[in-house]
Write a protein that holds these residues in place. Structure first.
Motif, PDB file in Angstrom:
ATOM      1  N   UNK A   1       6.701  -4.950 -15.108  1.00 19.91           N
ATOM      2  CA  UNK A   1       6.385  -3.346 -14.662  1.00 19.91           C
ATOM      3  C   UNK A   1       6.736  -2.451 -15.910  1.00 19.91           C
ATOM      4  N   UNK A   2       5.956  -1.840 -16.216  1.00 18.93           N
ATOM      5  CA  UNK A   2       6.357  -1.004 -17.405  1.00 18.93           C
ATOM      6  C   UNK A   2       6.437   0.476 -16.942  1.00 18.93           C
ATOM      7  N   UNK A   3       7.593   1.194 -17.292  1.00 26.63           N
ATOM      8  CA  UNK A   3       7.766   2.492 -16.821  1.00 26.63           C
ATOM      9  C   UNK A   3       7.811   3.374 -18.005  1.00 26.63           C
ATOM     10  N   UNK A   4       6.886   4.636 -18.076  1.00 27.69           N
ATOM     11  CA  UNK A   4       6.958   5.299 -19.327  1.00 27.69           C
ATOM     12  C   UNK A   4       7.604   6.709 -18.800  1.00 27.69           C
ATOM     13  N   UNK A   5       8.614   7.133 -19.368  1.00 25.49           N
ATOM     14  CA  UNK A   5       9.239   8.575 -18.984  1.00 25.49           C
ATOM     15  C   UNK A   5       8.904   9.419 -20.069  1.00 25.49           C
ATOM     16  N   UNK A   6       8.299  10.390 -20.065  1.00 24.38           N
ATOM     17  CA  UNK A   6       7.984  11.552 -20.815  1.00 24.38           C
ATOM     18  C   UNK A   6       9.410  12.448 -21.117  1.00 24.38           C
TER      19      UNK A   6
ATOM     20  N   UNK B   1       0.776  -1.325  -0.051  1.00 31.32           N
ATOM     21  CA  UNK B   1       0.016   0.278  -0.095  1.00 31.32           C
ATOM     22  C   UNK B   1       1.024   1.216   0.053  1.00 31.32           C
ATOM     23  N   UNK B   2       1.902   1.211   0.978  1.00 27.62           N
ATOM     24  CA  UNK B   2       2.700   2.589   0.957  1.00 27.62           C
ATOM     25  C   UNK B   2       3.427   2.540  -0.468  1.00 27.62           C
ATOM     26  N   UNK B   3       3.811   1.349  -1.163  1.00 25.89           N
ATOM     27  CA  UNK B   3       4.574   1.541  -2.480  1.00 25.89           C
ATOM     28  C   UNK B   3       3.691   2.091  -3.395  1.00 25.89           C
ATOM     29  N   UNK B   4       2.379   1.625  -3.348  1.00 24.77           N
ATOM     30  CA  UNK B   4       1.305   2.006  -4.268  1.00 24.77           C
ATOM     31  C   UNK B   4       1.218   3.530  -4.222  1.00 24.77           C
ATOM     32  N   UNK B   5       1.021   4.248  -2.760  1.00 31.10           N
ATOM     33  CA  UNK B   5       0.891   5.398  -2.618  1.00 31.10           C
ATOM     34  C   UNK B   5       1.931   6.285  -3.209  1.00 31.10           C
ATOM     35  N   UNK B   6       3.186   5.590  -2.969  1.00 30.93           N
ATOM     36  CA  UNK B   6       4.333   6.448  -3.318  1.00 30.93           C
ATOM     37  C   UNK B   6       4.422   6.503  -4.962  1.00 30.93           C
ATOM     38  N   UNK B   7       4.023   5.361  -5.654  1.00 33.34           N
ATOM     39  CA  UNK B   7       4.024   5.321  -7.236  1.00 33.34           C
ATOM     40  C   UNK B   7       3.020   6.412  -7.678  1.00 33.34           C
ATOM     41  N   UNK B   8       1.960   6.225  -6.844  1.00 32.80           N
ATOM     42  CA  UNK B   8       0.841   7.070  -7.380  1.00 32.80           C
ATOM     43  C   UNK B   8       1.340   8.651  -7.391  1.00 32.80           C
ATOM     44  N   UNK B   9       2.012   8.996  -6.561  1.00 30.65           N
ATOM     45  CA  UNK B   9       2.636  10.413  -6.606  1.00 30.65           C
ATOM     46  C   UNK B   9       3.823  10.634  -7.464  1.00 30.65           C
TER      47      UNK B   9
ATOM     48  N   UNK C   1      -0.695   4.323 -12.013  1.00 33.07           N
ATOM     49  CA  UNK C   1      -0.605   5.517 -11.073  1.00 33.07           C
ATOM     50  C   UNK C   1      -1.472   6.664 -11.998  1.00 33.07           C
ATOM     51  N   UNK C   2      -1.607   7.694 -11.318  1.00 31.38           N
ATOM     52  CA  UNK C   2      -2.204   8.932 -11.980  1.00 31.38           C
ATOM     53  C   UNK C   2      -1.414   9.577 -12.905  1.00 31.38           C
ATOM     54  N   UNK C   3      -0.093   9.526 -13.144  1.00 30.56           N
ATOM     55  CA  UNK C   3       0.732   9.808 -14.254  1.00 30.56           C
ATOM     56  C   UNK C   3       0.595   9.016 -15.399  1.00 30.56           C
ATOM     57  N   UNK C   4       0.178   7.753 -15.216  1.00 29.71           N
ATOM     58  CA  UNK C   4       0.007   6.648 -16.284  1.00 29.71           C
ATOM     59  C   UNK C   4      -1.155   7.375 -16.950  1.00 29.71           C
TER      60      UNK C   4
END
Length: 804
Positions: free
Chosen positions: A418-423, A311-319, A337-340
């Protein structure tokens, strides 16, 4: 002896003959007799030995016949189709001999090499056991009896024995009854081995295990059970074991065993004073019950901790600003996360529906978020190959809207990605601009007239431009990167003698923590004057710049000389004007006095024309006297000799007197003066005479620029800690080119058609206001008129000082 025998067997006549024989004859006769006796004896011995040899040969022939029969019988037995022997000699490493054969139905190969490779036709376990038993037989003399199984399931009995000269392994194909016996034996052996393994496992297992009789009493507990309950199995062999489970747990197991044979139940119990979470597994058969306990306390704690961490990691990733999406092994979306969501503009219902990765890519393609690919299926398969990869993969997506996305696929240990998308759009733009800036900077440095050199913390050159080498006449190899400052110092000293490079060397290579900026000038041997600046840079670096100021210093010196000459000329002019003013004041006073005397008629009556001339003479003389007085006042201020007479001044009276004094001038152009002192204080501390002079000059200046028939306003109001006097006219305003010099002396600033004086009024105003420690400001604009404001502080003093 032979002679004696002859004498004994002969008579008297023969004896007489013998007596006549010679000794030689006797010897020869004796030898002959001996040979004949030996031959007789040898013949007798040979006849006897021949008889014995014939008997022995007969006996040997009979034995060979018996052995041959036994050999044939044994070979017949050995060559039966139900057995095969492998024979090794006891001494040395002789070749093994195979005798006999096994039925083809048992799966044993006939070929020697294939038969000796037991792993090819026997099951893996029995083949390994057989090879181990044969090695023990040959090396240690340990006989064995075992049952092996071929790959087609046929049971074969193998017996290993030793003889004085051989090691023999016998393979027997068993009959049906014996096969059943052998099968039971093999099954018994397997069960015994399995039971032994299970017993060893139970003894070594860290989990508490137990076995109960049908009446519920404990018949076996393992060391883990004993350790958990504190029961000593060795010292308490005759005592019943301590119960691990409490009464409630045992009754619960009894109830459930009434319905099912195998049960699993989680429960909480207090053991040794600690509350533990236990996972109980129990099985029941006709022979009794067996069970074990798994302590899930630590696992439950770890699970809870893992959930909190997730849960902590999810909150961190979401921010995070970086877009992240996690797909499971089935390629289903499990986290985003919201950024995605913001990056691709996807709606929440679609993401919450747990779409697959394939569906997500198709959705992005359908909405034109992804660029169209020539071979879409192949491109998509390449992206989704991350689910089959071990190492991370990296892709670059160039979207139709101009964005550049760096996509990193990290395979997870449990499957999924795990997919990471960097703009990186902005970063790449910044990098492009940075590269361009570096290129421009390099070109700029190359073309700068100023010399620039940058030294690292180790004192070596990091950067230098050609102007630096040119100014110091240095060879090109001394401005290359990596050259130490000491080499530059030596070359400069050889070219120009004493230089500031010694100080620069100490500054660049020293340990001064202040890292201050130093400046200076130096003159080279060829007359060039260089101004240098040493400024610290980040990371312990220093930049030194050199500017050729030879021409500018020469121009500055020339300008300084010219300025001094202008100042002397201006002072000479001021001295001349002051001197002339002093010299003109007395004659002007006489002229004004006589003119007033004539105007009164004391010297005789005047004609109208003479009256007009006298009036013009009087007005011009008064104007000239005012100019002279202004010049003298300015001279007094410049000399620092003017002293203010500070006293309490009535503001209303001051404004009224100023209005009366300027009234004749206003009537000439039909101007109207409006006074305003509603927000003014009653009194101020000031020099009344000088304040009247200030207001008179301001009103005169406004009258000179105001249109005929317009209105001039004089306003007095109280401001914070001061009093402001403002004079406003509706004139055309002050030209910006004139405004900068409006307070300078003899600056009239008048336009064509306007009246103007000597240009000393505002200069006098500024000097007198500054003597009161105040200030003068001008606000003007086209078609807005001009407002001049004098700000006088309440606490003006009477100290004598010059206005600047």
């Amino acid at each position: 002896m032979a002679t004696l025998m002859l004498l004994c067997i002969t008579g008297p006549s023969e004896a007489a003959v013998l007596a006549n024989l010679s000794t030689a004859n006797v010897i020869m006769t004796s030898v002959l007799a001996g040979v004949l006796g030996a031959a007789f004896l040898l013949t007798f011995w040979m006849i006897r030995e021949r008889t014995r040899s014939d008997a022995l040969n007969e006996e040997l022939r009979n034995r060979v016949s018996d052995l041959s029969a036994a050999l044939q019988r044994n070979e017949s037995l050995l060559n039966l189709k139900d057995q095969r022997l492998i024979v090794w000699p006891r001494q040395g490493e002789g070749r093994a001999e195979l005798v006999g054969d096994l039925p083809a139905a048992c799966g044993a190969p006939h070929d020697r090499s294939a038969f000796m490779a037991f792993g090819r036709w026997l099951t893996g376990r029995t083949a390994a056991e057989l090879e181990s038993a044969i090695i023990a037989l040959r090396d240690q003399g340990e006989p064995f009896d075992t049952i092996v199984a071929s790959r087609n399931g046929t049971l074969i009995e193998v017996i290993g024995r030793l003889t004085p000269h051989h090691s023999i392994v016998r393979f027997l194909s068993v009959s049906a009854m014996r096969a059943e016996h052998v099968a039971l034996k093999a099954e018994h052996e397997e069960i015994r081995k399995d039971l032994h393994l299970l017993q060893e496992l139970a003894e070594a297992a860290p989990l508490p295990m137990w076995i109960r009789e049908t009446d519920g009493t404990l018949s076996y507990i393992n060391p883990a059970y004993a350790g958990l309950t504190g029961f000593d199995r060795d010292q308490s062999a005759g005592d019943p074991p301590v119960e691990l489970l409490d009464t409630a747990a045992r009754e619960m197991l009894n109830r459930r065993h009434g319905e099912e044979a195998r049960i699993r139940q989680e429960t909480s119990m207090v053991i040794a004073g600690d509350k533990r979470r236990l996972d109980i597994t129990s099985v029941q058969t006709a022979e009794g019950r067996a069970g074990m306990v798994i302590d899930r306390t630590e696992t439950a704690g770890l699970r809870d901790e893992l959930e909190r961490m997730a849960q902590s990691h999810a909150l961190t990733l979401d921010r995070l600003n970086t877009a992240i999406a996690i797909f499971d092994r089935d390629e289903k979306l499990r986290f985003y996360n919201q950024a995605f969501q913001s990056l691709f503009g996807l709606d929440t219902p679609f993401l919450e529906s747990v779409p697959s990765n394939t569906l997500l890519l198709d959705r992005l393609r359908q909405e034109r978020i992804l660029s169209e690919q020539p071979e879409w299926r192949r491109w998509k398969d390449n992206v989704l190959s991350a689910y089959r990869a071990i190492e991370s993969q990296e892709h670059w997506w160039h979207l139709p809207d101009g964005r550049t996305i760096r996509v990193i696929a990290n395979p997870q240990p449990n499957g999924g990605v795990t997919w990471i998308f960097e703009n990186l759009t902005e970063q790449m733009a910044l990098q492009s601009r940075y590269t361009q800036a570096l290129r421009v900077q390099g070109e700029t440095l190359e073309n700068l007239a100023e010399g620039v050199v940058v030294f690292g913390p180790d004192g070596k050159i990091r950067l230098a431009n050609p102007a630096f080498a040119s100014l110091w006449s240095l060879p090109d190899d001394l401005i290359n990167e990596g050259v130490h400052i000491s080499a530059v110092r030596a070359a400069a000293a050889a070219q120009h003698g004493e230089t500031p490079w010694a100080d620069l060397l100490a500054l660049v290579t020293g340990f001064d923590e202040s890292r201050a900026t130093l400046q200076g000038t130096t003159e080279l041997s060829d007359g060039t004057i260089l101004a240098w600046t040493a400024a610290p840079l980040p990371a312990g670096q220093f930049m030194v710049t050199f500017v050729d100021q030879t021409d500018s210093l020469r121009v500055a010196r020339a300008l300084k000389d010219k300025n001094e000459a202008l100042q002397r000329a201006d002072q000479l002019k001021n001295d001349f004007v002051q001197h002339v003013s002093y010299e003109l004041r007395s004659p002007l006073t006489n002229i004004i006095g006589f003119t007033d005397l004539i105007a009164t008629g004391m010297a005789g009556p005047l004609t109208p024309t003479q009256d007009e001339y006298i009036e013009h003479i009087s007005t011009s003389s008064a104007t000239l006297l005012t100019i002279v007085n202004d010049i003298l006042d300015l001279a007094t201020v410049d000399a620092g000799m003017m002293q203010l007479e500070i006293e309490e001044v009535d503001v209303a009276n001051l404004l009224e007197q100023s209005e009366i004094a300027i009234r004749p001038r206003l009537e000439e152009d039909a101007l109207t003066l409006v006074l305003s002192n509603e927000n003014a204080p009653d009194q101020i501390n000031a020099d009344p005479e000088r304040m009247r002079q200030v207001l008179h000059n301001l009103l005169s200046n406004a009258a000179d620029h105001a249109p005929e028939g317009s209105t001039i306003s004089l306003t007095c109001r109280q401001a914070s800690g001061a009093v402001e006097f403002s004079v406003h006219d509706d004139g055309p305003g002050v030209d910006p080119a004139v405004l900068a010099n409006i307070f300078k002396r003899f600056q009239t600033g008048s336009r064509a058609g306007q009246k103007h004086g000597a240009g000393l009024g505002l200069a006098i105003v500024k000097s007198l206001v500054e003597l009161h420690e105040g200030e003068v400001t001008v606000e003007t604009g086209p078609d807005e008129g001009t407002t001049v404001t004098c700000r006088i502080p309440f606490s003006a003093n009477g100290m004598t000082h010059a206005a600047e």
